[in-house]
Design a protein around this motif. Structure first.
Motif, PDB file in Angstrom:
ATOM      1  N   LYS A 264       0.863  -1.177   0.000  1.00 34.94           N
ATOM      2  CA  LYS A 264       0.000   0.000   0.000  1.00 34.94           C
ATOM      3  C   LYS A 264       0.902   1.231   0.000  1.00 34.94           C
ATOM      4  CE  LYS A 264      -3.454  -0.075   2.917  1.00 34.94           C
ATOM      5  NZ  LYS A 264      -4.141  -0.222   4.231  1.00 34.94           N
ATOM      6  N   VAL A 265       0.611   2.155  -0.911  1.00 32.97           N
ATOM      7  CA  VAL A 265       1.392   3.386  -1.046  1.00 32.97           C
ATOM      8  C   VAL A 265       0.532   4.556  -0.592  1.00 32.97           C
ATOM      9  CG1 VAL A 265       2.697   4.870  -2.621  1.00 32.97           C
ATOM     10  CG2 VAL A 265       2.585   2.391  -3.045  1.00 32.97           C
TER      11      VAL A 265
ATOM     12  N   ARG B 230      -0.052   8.549  -0.387  1.00 30.29           N
ATOM     13  CA  ARG B 230       0.338   9.805  -1.037  1.00 30.29           C
ATOM     14  C   ARG B 230      -0.162  10.967  -0.185  1.00 30.29           C
ATOM     15  NH1 ARG B 230      -1.786  10.916  -6.392  1.00 30.29           N
ATOM     16  NH2 ARG B 230       0.191  11.897  -6.930  1.00 30.29           N
TER      17      ARG B 230
ATOM     18  N   LYS C  49      -3.316   4.828 -11.763  1.00 33.10           N
ATOM     19  CA  LYS C  49      -3.183   4.029 -10.545  1.00 33.10           C
ATOM     20  C   LYS C  49      -4.002   2.744 -10.606  1.00 33.10           C
ATOM     21  CE  LYS C  49      -2.764   8.379  -7.991  1.00 33.10           C
ATOM     22  NZ  LYS C  49      -3.236   9.175  -9.167  1.00 33.10           N
TER      23      LYS C  49
ATOM     24  N   GLN D 119      -2.419  -1.011 -10.219  1.00 32.17           N
ATOM     25  CA  GLN D 119      -2.855  -2.051  -9.281  1.00 32.17           C
ATOM     26  C   GLN D 119      -3.177  -3.342 -10.025  1.00 32.17           C
ATOM     27  OE1 GLN D 119      -5.676  -0.737  -6.396  1.00 32.17           O
ATOM     28  NE2 GLN D 119      -5.921  -2.747  -5.456  1.00 32.17           N
TER      29      GLN D 119
ATOM     30  N   TYR E   5      -0.062  -3.418  -6.188  1.00 28.95           N
ATOM     31  CA  TYR E   5      -0.104  -2.462  -5.073  1.00 28.95           C
ATOM     32  C   TYR E   5      -1.228  -1.442  -5.254  1.00 28.95           C
ATOM     33  CZ  TYR E   5       2.839   0.387  -8.260  1.00 28.95           C
ATOM     34  OH  TYR E   5       3.352   1.073  -9.330  1.00 28.95           O
TER      35      TYR E   5
ATOM     36  N   VAL F 149      -2.700   2.478  -4.309  1.00 24.85           N
ATOM     37  CA  VAL F 149      -2.202   3.824  -4.038  1.00 24.85           C
ATOM     38  C   VAL F 149      -3.342   4.637  -3.458  1.00 24.85           C
ATOM     39  CG1 VAL F 149      -1.077   5.858  -5.004  1.00 24.85           C
ATOM     40  CG2 VAL F 149      -0.619   3.604  -6.000  1.00 24.85           C
TER      41      VAL F 149
ATOM     42  N   TYR G 142       1.024   0.832   5.486  1.00 24.25           N
ATOM     43  CA  TYR G 142       1.684   1.344   4.293  1.00 24.25           C
ATOM     44  C   TYR G 142       3.188   1.085   4.358  1.00 24.25           C
ATOM     45  CZ  TYR G 142      -2.715   3.621   3.307  1.00 24.25           C
ATOM     46  OH  TYR G 142      -4.042   3.841   3.037  1.00 24.25           O
TER      47      TYR G 142
ATOM     48  N   THR H 159       4.663   9.023  -0.547  1.00 23.48           N
ATOM     49  CA  THR H 159       5.151  10.178  -1.298  1.00 23.48           C
ATOM     50  C   THR H 159       4.754  11.450  -0.562  1.00 23.48           C
ATOM     51  OG1 THR H 159       3.173  10.632  -2.638  1.00 23.48           O
ATOM     52  CG2 THR H 159       4.657   8.913  -3.439  1.00 23.48           C
TER      53      THR H 159
ATOM     54  N   TRP I 168       4.447   8.133  -7.092  1.00 27.50           N
ATOM     55  CA  TRP I 168       4.067   6.876  -6.455  1.00 27.50           C
ATOM     56  C   TRP I 168       4.664   5.654  -7.150  1.00 27.50           C
ATOM     57  CZ3 TRP I 168       1.188   4.053  -9.975  1.00 27.50           C
ATOM     58  CH2 TRP I 168       0.565   4.787 -10.991  1.00 27.50           C
ATOM     59  N   LYS I 169       4.906   5.727  -8.454  1.00 27.59           N
ATOM     60  CA  LYS I 169       5.507   4.579  -9.156  1.00 27.59           C
ATOM     61  C   LYS I 169       6.929   4.336  -8.656  1.00 27.59           C
ATOM     62  CE  LYS I 169       4.865   6.291 -13.281  1.00 27.59           C
ATOM     63  NZ  LYS I 169       4.185   7.535 -12.872  1.00 27.59           N
TER      64      LYS I 169
ATOM     65  N   ALA J 291       6.882   2.905  -5.041  1.00 32.37           N
ATOM     66  CA  ALA J 291       6.616   1.468  -5.026  1.00 32.37           C
ATOM     67  C   ALA J 291       7.831   0.677  -5.486  1.00 32.37           C
ATOM     68  CB  ALA J 291       5.408   1.157  -5.912  1.00 32.37           C
TER      69      ALA J 291
END
Length: 483
Positions: A171-172, A174, A189, A193, A198, A200, A266, A270, A303-304, A307
């Motif tokens: 889990k990211v 932001r 996003k 997934q 993952y 976001v 998480y 970011t 976010w990329k 991850a």
């Protein structure tokens, strides 16, 4: 996490041969589990001799949350039609180990009993044909199972499987959106997934501010003591320094971030300097230390990359060297000594440092907040690579460039950030030109302990394109491939 070991055979050879197959495969598994550099337990499964058993074993591997992948070995000939049903449901990474129990041909005693038992040479080809026909994503490793080369290749594949397994649960978080008007840090996003696994999630910075403001003073004081014991401290952040309160707030930020991430499960996050409302500083030291503990991070909402940093940290866990969020910042174009100076405003992971990092506090001419604290250090010289996942619209692409890290030719007394100097392979012009043609991002994961082969495997198992720029790259061939 574990890896299932599947041995292929058939009933044609009789119970005595099958018992020997089982014994031999168990001995291989025991030896691999005794190898110090294979970072997961390999679990032996009963010898597979028919379609139903293959299917039930692979279904069990898919259902086992602790199973990260599957190794297959065809000890004898194993008719590949019996693998169709099982392989059709396999989604976890597969390694086809094309090996043989005995290393050498026993020239003086070899007979047909030996030949019937040791049939990897053509049994593995039968299995490989079916994998190719079904389009099964796989890694093929050829050689004797006891050799250092084969065990090293297996270790690398296992690390990839572990990284992918962690990504499926990742889990990211932001905090705020991505940097305004920037293309490469954004993306789809939902497709991410679907492709990587993952999720976001976006949060207002106020959600983080609540956690930061709630941190008790005694926890802050305890972390300040840890800083003192772990790093060199600049004069202005010592107990009597005029930026000591800035360091205390950095500690509060680290504790608040940790609380937020742990509460939500998480493992990557970011932030962006354009969205700091309620925070006194852009998190610098806090981000660096969280990355040092294994979290992924991407600046400006990337976010990329966050991850990818987390995934590569899982792959490299326990190995010398580190993995860090990175940015190609500025160039050195001296003939014969061309190089890239990699850095970021603040957030470079101390896992790549040479020597003891130093905590410093300086103004940051961006973001409009109080002077942030950060770890300042040089990165280690040596082989490394940069990797970037980019959203190309209809699909994702992984761009990888192998590099040679080196020490700066002189001190950098007026550059108060963590940094590392490297030369792209095969040379500066080809490496940088190839990266630009491939659409690689300015943000990357810089790795000192993950190999290009592992990232090619990662791209294979996630089903994305991989563009590798290394010492063998010819620009004309790369351009022709990219179209």
């Amino acid at each position: 996490m574990t890896i299932y070991f599947l041995t292929g055979s058939q009933h044609l050879y009789g119970s005595e041969t099958l018992a020997q197959v089982a014994e031999n495969s168990q001995r291989i598994v025991a030896a691999l589990n005794g190898a110090a550099d294979i970072p997961a337990e390999i679990i032996w499964q009963p010898v597979l001799t028919d379609s139903d058993l293959v299917y039930r074993t692979i279904r069990a591997a898919e259902a086992d949350e602790q199973c990260a992948g599957v190794i297959t070995w065809m000890h004898t000939f194993s008719p590949a039609k019996m693998w169709i049903w099982g392989l059709s449901i396999l989604r976890k990474p597969l390694c086809h180990l094309h090996t043989q129990f005995h290393r050498d041909i026993p020239y003086g005693t070899i007979d047909m009993d030996y030949m019937n038992l040791h049939q990897t040479a053509h049994g593995g080809r039968e299995f490989g044909h079916m994998c190719a026909k079904l389009g099964v994503r796989r890694r093929v490793i050829v050689g004797h199972w006891a050799s250092a080369q084969v065990q090293g290749a297996l270790s690398g594949w296992v690390r990839v499987a572990l990284g992918i397994a962690s990504e499926r649960r990742m889990k990211v978080a932001r905090f705020g959106d991505n940097m305004r008007h920037v293309a490469v840090t954004d993306g789809d996003k939902v497709s991410a997934q679907m492709t990587f696994g993952y999720q976001v999630d976006g949060f207002g910075v106020g959600d983080l501010v609540e956690r930061v403001d709630a941190v008790a003073d005694d926890r802050v004081n305890g972390l300040l003591e840890e800083y003192q014991a772990t790093y060199d401290l600049a004069d202005n952040v010592l107990p009597d320094g005029d930026r000591r309160d800035h360091l205390a707030y950095s500690a509060r930020l680290e504790l608040g971030l940790t609380d937020f991430l742990e509460e939500g499960g998480y493992t990557a996050f970011t932030d962006t300097f354009e969205d700091l409302h309620g925070l006194r500083q852009l998190p610098g030291l806090a981000v660096q230390r969280l990355m040092g503990r294994g979290y992924g991070f991407g600046g400006e909402g990337d976010w990329k990359t966050a991850a990818l940093v987390r995934t590569m940290k899982v792959m490299g866990e326990g190995l010398p060297g580190g993995n860090s969020f990175m940015e190609d910042y500025t160039y050195h174009f001296e003939p014969g000594a061309e190089a890239v100076l990699g850095a970021h405003m603040l957030e470079i992971c101390p896992s790549i440092a040479v020597g003891k990092p130093r905590i410093e506090c300086h103004p940051l001419g961006i973001g409009g907040k109080a002077d942030p604290c950060r770890l300042v250090f040089d990165g280690k010289a040596g082989p490394a690579l940069n990797a970037s996942v980019v959203d190309m619209g209809a699909s994702f692409r992984l761009v990888v460039n192998t590099v040679s890290g080196r020490q700066p030719a002189a001190e950098l007394p007026k550059l108060p950030v963590a940094r590392i100097l490297w030369e792209p392979q095969p040379d500066m012009a080809t490496g940088v030109t190839g990266w630009i043609y491939a659409g690689g991002a300015h943000h990357t994961c810089f790795s000192q302990n993950i190999g290009a082969d592992q990232l090619v495997d990662y791209a294979t198992f996630t089903g994305i394109e991989c563009v590798l720029i290394d010492e063998h790259t010819k620009l004309s061939e790369l351009r022709a491939r990219l179209g």
